[in-house]
Structure formats: structure tokens, C-alpha cells
Design a protein around this motif. Structure first.
Motif, PDB file in Angstrom:
ATOM      1  N   ILE A  12      -6.154   2.397  -5.349  1.00  0.00           N
ATOM      2  CA  ILE A  12      -6.225   2.264  -7.058  1.00  0.00           C
ATOM      3  C   ILE A  12      -7.253   2.996  -7.415  1.00  0.00           C
ATOM      4  O   ILE A  12      -8.174   4.152  -7.809  1.00  0.00           O
ATOM      5  CB  ILE A  12      -6.794   1.681  -7.554  1.00  0.00           C
ATOM      6  N   ASP A  26       0.704  -0.982   0.323  1.00  0.00           N
ATOM      7  CA  ASP A  26      -0.187  -0.057   0.017  1.00  0.00           C
ATOM      8  C   ASP A  26       0.360   1.104   0.147  1.00  0.00           C
ATOM      9  O   ASP A  26       0.429   2.503  -0.703  1.00  0.00           O
ATOM     10  CB  ASP A  26      -0.769  -0.146   1.526  1.00  0.00           C
ATOM     11  N   GLU A  57       2.064   2.015  -3.894  1.00  0.00           N
ATOM     12  CA  GLU A  57       1.290   2.594  -4.517  1.00  0.00           C
ATOM     13  C   GLU A  57       1.034   3.916  -4.238  1.00  0.00           C
ATOM     14  O   GLU A  57       0.775   4.723  -4.165  1.00  0.00           O
ATOM     15  CB  GLU A  57      -0.195   1.749  -4.351  1.00  0.00           C
TER      16      GLU A  57
END
Length: 451
Positions: free
Chosen positions: A406, A184, A187
Motif C-alpha cells: 500500500i 501480498d 495486493e
């Protein structure tokens, strides 16, 4: 004392440079500077000055032609003795002096029509110069609002970067506490780096947009250029008049410089046709002159050389009369020129009609664009407000772990796109409104029509 003066002078230079660097340019200031310093405009100004002189000379052509001449001739061998009018073997020097004047009494009104034609052409050159100023002003305005657009994009991208930075910090804390996996964090970092890249790209685009404005202005100063901020807000009734394209066209064609210039050129072509037809008529002129001579073998009865002043007085001759020149046939060249000028007049009239047609089409497109942009602006504003709410909800859900990075980035990108679209529509509508105001005769640019 000199050292102190140098310090004061150095401080003044720094203060002046800071003041120059802090100068904020308004649109009117940018346009006026560009018009004053644009080199391409000089060419049209030179054409205007040439047209002015041509017009003045066409008026001066009404004056009589006056010419003076003198000759110094040395005669050898057998020649006519000017004292006895007999041919003799003699050698002498003669001086001849002449003054002649000719005034056209009738020339088929060629000069009058030429004056009117050159006056129309001079007026057309002034309108063409003004047209180039307006074109330059619109280019400057376009570059000016391009900077606003790039500044807006930069602001939006910085806001996105700030959101990504906060999310990155949040995820990093959660990873440190063991609440989220390291994937995470990667990202979140990827989203932050993408936004940082976008900020850099928008900064470069802003620099490029400012360079375009500097080039249009021909601004040589190396200091950074800063323009006034402009809040673009519209009411629904702000451009209602733009829907009546016929009224805009009827006003625009009466003052738009390129249309007036072509109208004046069409009038000039008709006058040039009339002047060319004048070559088919007889030419009647009034002529007058004065002449005298002096010779170095002019002797009186006592064998003394007659003085210069006496010879000039005694040998003086004056004449006055009329001359007429009737064109009968010059290889039909005069008739050919008339036919060619007829074609030129028809071409000029057709160009005038083309300019009117193009003006009407431009106004049609602007009115249609105004109606479309007004609707787009309202819808894009609603879309942006909805995306703001959507992103705020997505951000809270992300912080609670209900959605992944996302999905958050998708919502964030949709918000950025909606802001970009709204900003673009705002500025397009601003340029469109200013352009329609111009064609409607409203003072958009501070450009004096008087040349």
C-alpha cells in the motif's frame, strides 16, 4: 505475363498503403490540410467572392445607363395615322425603335461613397475569412497537443504498469519461497490490474484525441494518423516579452483579422451614411436618345409603299438634354434612412471598440497565464524530480520488506500524478507561448495573409 503484372501491381498497392500508413504529420501539415479541406471555410470564401463582385459592380455603376427598346403594334379601328397625324378608321402595323442613354452628373456623391463602402466591406470579408483560418489553426493546434498529452499519459501509465508487473513477479517468487504471505500477492496483482486498466483507458483517450484532430482536419483517410513527437523544453527567458502586454496589444490590433475586419466595417458604415445623405440632394442627369419608326401604310405620292430603310431614316429623331430631380418630401423617408444609417454607423464603431477591448482582455489573460504557468512549470519539475527520488527509495525499501504494498502504491501514484501534472503544464505553456507569439506578430502558422 498478365499474372506477373497483377502481382507487381498488388505489391505496389501494398507498398503505397504502408507508406501512407507511416506518414507522420507535423503541426503545419495538419493546419494546411485542415484549411484546404474544411467545408465551413467555403461559406466565408463565398461571402468574400460576393463582396468582391459587389465592389466591382459599384464601380461599373458610374457608367451611363443605356437601354434599347423596340415594339411591334397592330392598330385596329379609329386611330391616329402616323403619316397624316389624323384620326382615321384604318388598320396598320407599326414598328418603333428607340435607344436612350442617361448619365448621372451629380447624385450627392452617393455612387462615390458607395464604391468606398463596398471596398471596405470587401476588405472586411477577406479579413473575416483569414480570421476563420486562424481559428481553425488554433483548434487544430489544440487537438494536436491534446494528442501529445494523451501519448504522454499513456507512456507514464505503461511505465507504472511495468513497475507493477515487476513487483508482481517479485512478490510471486517470494510467495513461492515462503518469504511472503499470499495476501501480498493479491495486493500486487490488484495494483497491476489497476495499472493495466489505466493503460487501456489512456489508449482509448488517445484514440478519441486523434479522432478530434481528424475531424478538425476533415481527414477522410481510414489509415491511422501519427503526429510528430515534440520535446517541450523552456528557458526562463523564453517568454520574457510576454510580460509587456501593452506592446503585444499595440502590435496585435494592427493585424489581428477580426479587429481589422470590424474597423473596416466601421469605415464602411460611415461611407454608407454619407451615401444615404446624398439622397437629400438634387439629382442632375444628362440624357440623350435616338428613335425611329416604320409603318406598313406609309405610301409616297405615287402610291408606292415607302421602303423600310427610307422610313427609318426619314422618321429618325434625336434628343439630348438635362434632367433634374429635387427631393422635396417623400413621407420623410430619406431623412429616416439617414437617421437609421447614423445608428448603424454608431453600432459598427461600438463593435470595433468591443473587439479591441476583447483583444486586450485576451492578451491580459494570456500574459497572466504565462507568468503563472512558468512558475508552475518550474515547481512541477522540481516536484517530479523529488517524487522520482522518493519512489526509487520506496521501491528499494519495498524489495527489502521495510514497507508494504500500500505504501509503495501510494508513492508510485504520487510519482505518476507529478509526471502528469508536469506534462500538462508543459503543453499548456507551449500552447500559451505559441498563442502569445501569434499576437506578437511572429509566424506561428504557415498561413499566407494575402488572399
Amino acid at each position: 505475363m498478365n499474372y506477373k503484372n497483377k502481382i507487381v501491381f498488388f505489391i505496389l498497392i501494398i507498398v503505397m498503403n504502408i507508406a501512407s500508413a507511416q506518414k507522420t504529420w507535423s503541426l503545419d501539415e495538419c493546419v494546411n490540410y485542415a484549411i484546404t479541406n474544411n467545408l465551413q471555410l467555403n461559406e466565408f470564401k463565398y461571402n468574400q467572392e460576393a463582396g468582391k463582385e459587389t465592389y466591382r459592380q459599384s464601380i461599373r455603376n458610374l457608367l451611363p445607363n443605356i437601354n434599347a427598346s423596340s415594339s411591334y403594334i397592330k392598330n385596329f379601328g379609329r386611330s391616329e395615322n402616323p403619316n397624316t397625324n389624323l384620326f382615321e378608321n384604318t388598320e396598320f402595323v407599326s414598328n418603333n425603335y428607340n435607344l436612350e442613354a442617361q448619365l448621372d452628373l451629380f447624385r450627392g456623391f452617393q455612387k462615390v461613397n458607395t464604391i468606398k463602402a463596398s471596398k471596405f466591406l470587401y476588405a472586411a470579408s477577406k479579413e473575416e475569412t483569414l480570421h476563420q483560418k486562424y481559428l481553425l489553426a488554433f483548434r487544430v493546434m489544440s487537438a494536436f497537443y491534446d494528442i501529445h498529452f494523451m501519448e504522454g499519459l499513456l507512456t507514464i501509465s505503461k511505465e507504472q504498469e511495468e513497475v507493477s508487473k515487476n513487483n508482481f513477479d517479485l512478490v510471486k517468487k517470494q510467495v513461492d519461497l515462503g518469504q511472503k504471505a499470499k495476501a501480498d500477492l493479491y495486493e500486487a496483482e490488484s495494483a497491476l490490474l489497476a495499472d493495466q486498466l489505466l493503460v487501456t483507458q489512456n489508449k482509448n483517450n488517445l484514440i478519441a484525441a486523434k479522432l478530434v484532430l481528424r475531424q478538425e482536419m476533415n481527414l477522410q483517410d481510414a489509415m491511422p494518423i501519427t503526429i510528430e513527437s515534440s520535446e517541450v523544453e523552456f528557458n526562463s527567458d523564453e517568454i520574457t516579452y510576454s510580460k509587456d502586454r501593452d506592446s503585444i496589444f499595440s502590435k496585435a490590433k494592427s493585424f489581428i483579422p477580426i479587429v481589422k475586419a470590424q474597423e473596416l466595417r466601421a469605415k464602411a458604415a460611415r461611407r454608407e451614411l454619407a451615401a444615404t445623405r446624398g439622397s437629400l440632394y438634387p439629382l442632375l442627369s444628362l440624357v440623350a436618345g435616338y428613335g425611329s419608326r416604320y409603318v406598313d401604310n406609309g405610301f409616297d405620292d405615287a402610291g408606292e409603299l415607302i421602303p423600310f430603310n427610307t422610313q427609318i431614316k426619314d422618321n429618325a429623331a434625336q434628343f439630348v438634354g438635362f434632367s433634374i430631380n429635387i427631393p422635396i418630401s417623400n413621407g420623410w423617408s430619406n431623412h429616416s434612412r439617414v437617421k437609421q444609417q447614423k445608428v448603424a454607423a454608431m453600432r459598427a464603431e461600438n463593435n470595433y471598440n468591443i473587439q479591441e477591448q476583447e483583444l486586450y482582455q485576451i492578451i491580459q489573460e494570456l500574459v497572466q497565464e504565462a507568468n503563472a504557468l512558468e512558475t508552475e512549470y518550474q515547481q512541477s519539475s522540481q516536484k517530479m524530480e523529488a517524487q522520482i527520488l522518493t519512489f526509487e527509495i520506496a521501491q528499494k525499501r519495498y524489495e527489502r520488506g521495510l514497507i508494504n504494498a500500500i505504501e509503495l502504491n501510494q508513492s508510485k501514484n504520487l510519482l505518476a500524478n507529478s509526471k502528469n501534472e508536469n506534462l500538462q503544464v508543459q503543453l499548456r505553456l507551449k500552447v500559451n507561448k505559441s498563442t502569445l507569439d501569434f499576437y506578437y506578430g511572429l509566424p506561428v502558422f504557415n498561413i499566407n495573409r494575402a488572399q
